[in-house]
Design an enzyme around this catalytic site. Sequence first.
Site, PDB file in Angstrom:
ATOM      1  N   HIS A 134       4.763   2.292   1.244  1.00 37.31           N
ATOM      2  CA  HIS A 134       5.130   3.494   2.019  1.00 37.31           C
ATOM      3  C   HIS A 134       4.704   3.398   3.489  1.00 37.31           C
ATOM      4  CE1 HIS A 134       1.130   4.828   0.814  1.00 37.31           C
ATOM      5  NE2 HIS A 134       1.520   5.339  -0.335  1.00 37.31           N
ATOM      6  N   GLU A 147      -0.812   1.314  -8.057  1.00 35.62           N
ATOM      7  CA  GLU A 147      -1.140   1.700  -6.687  1.00 35.62           C
ATOM      8  C   GLU A 147      -2.638   1.993  -6.650  1.00 35.62           C
ATOM      9  OE1 GLU A 147       0.289   4.804  -3.175  1.00 35.62           O
ATOM     10  OE2 GLU A 147       1.062   5.045  -5.207  1.00 35.62           O
ATOM     11  N   GLY A 155       2.540  12.728  -2.673  1.00 35.77           N
ATOM     12  CA  GLY A 155       3.779  12.175  -3.209  1.00 35.77           C
ATOM     13  C   GLY A 155       4.965  12.967  -2.687  1.00 35.77           C
ATOM     14  N   ASP A 189       8.282   7.565  -4.093  1.00 37.03           N
ATOM     15  CA  ASP A 189       6.919   8.053  -4.326  1.00 37.03           C
ATOM     16  C   ASP A 189       6.987   9.384  -5.078  1.00 37.03           C
ATOM     17  OD1 ASP A 189       4.148   7.814  -4.206  1.00 37.03           O
ATOM     18  OD2 ASP A 189       3.976   8.771  -2.245  1.00 37.03           O
ATOM     19  N   ASN A 235       2.565   5.702   6.122  1.00 29.18           N
ATOM     20  CA  ASN A 235       1.715   6.652   5.411  1.00 29.18           C
ATOM     21  C   ASN A 235       0.484   5.971   4.831  1.00 29.18           C
ATOM     22  OD1 ASN A 235       4.813   7.854   4.602  1.00 29.18           O
ATOM     23  ND2 ASN A 235       3.338   9.214   5.568  1.00 29.18           N
ATOM     24  N   ALA A 236      -0.677   6.604   5.008  1.00 31.79           N
ATOM     25  CA  ALA A 236      -1.953   6.142   4.453  1.00 31.79           C
ATOM     26  C   ALA A 236      -2.297   4.730   4.916  1.00 31.79           C
ATOM     27  CB  ALA A 236      -1.939   6.223   2.920  1.00 31.79           C
TER      28      ALA A 236
END
Length: 379
Positions: A212, A128, A305, A270, A215-216
């Site tokens: 994910h 990642e 996480g 995660d 998210n982000a």
Amino acid sequence: MHALTNCHIHTGLSSLEAHAVLIDGRQIVEIVAAEEIPSEATIMDLDGGHLAPGFIDVQVNGGGGVMFNDAPSVETIAQMAKAHRRFGTTGLLPTLITDSRDRIAEAIEAVAAAMAGNMPGVLGLHLEGPNINPERRGMHESKHIAAFDGENIARLGALKAAKIVTLAPECAAPGVIAALSASDVRVSAGHSEATAEQVAAAIGEGLVGVTHLFNAMSQFIGREPGMVGAALAQPELWCGIIVDGFHVHARSVAAAWRAKRPGKLFLVTDAMAPVGAEMHSFVSAGETITLRDGCCRTPDGRLAGSALDMASAVGNCVRDIAIPLDEALRMAATYPAEFLLLDHRLGKIESGFDASLVWLDKELSVRATWINGDCEQYE
């Protein structure tokens, strides 16, 4: 030969009653009607629970009290796999978040050694980063954010295992996604400010997934669909999603489930060090992460996480989002196996497939797991 019976069998394609699953050694032999169980089979009564393909988690940062980044070794991987197996995960990808070139090399070597030693439950490696957007770095250390270079691509290409790289498409040099794809790496977009147009261009190079979802990443706005909009609109993209009640609102999970083509939305955890361990804080990427009310956060309150396990993710889908159990189980096993291109042997209960299974009771707690026919039972 063993016969697993008195259970609801979720094959990954359908659900069966009054049947038994026969396993012999490492493989599933067949599914038979309960009255057709061979006389020589040893019967295991599953007490009216649920038998499903073992869960596959493609994003596991830690577990059992350890983090992969802290010590990317065979011993760390074994501890993580053991911790997550207790929650139904019979296959995982240890995940290294953005780190130095040397640490990336160590992670690749550790997974190669684990695979060579046939370590139970280990399917490959997820890197990642480090080729992510600093504006969406989350808890990734900015000092390690860097281009994904030819040396790393070559090392990863030599790894004989399932492989994922998460990167920001807008930050990757032209040709990087194509080079990774040519090395049998599943390239996923994440920690990114990419526009929908940049995502589309990346798909043309070989991008296959989104890490994910929600998210982000750049969000979905009417005139600017961003990565979220692209992920939902592009039918070919696979999307991992964290269903822990903190990362994504239940209604957003429901919207994604309805928007995505069936089979393209799957569960990830995660997970961090606290999964399967009695601990309330740990250090990661130079920050002290605290576990509060089931949620991992940095000192300034950012998500770091999760403390999620796959069995809980399945339960959350059923209880909080009203996803049918059969579908939630596919999201935990069948679809990740397809994403990793391992669906010829994992993710279904079918003749000739690996005997990697999970037994859940009526409350969806894990009672036993099988990895390649080896059974581990829990109270």
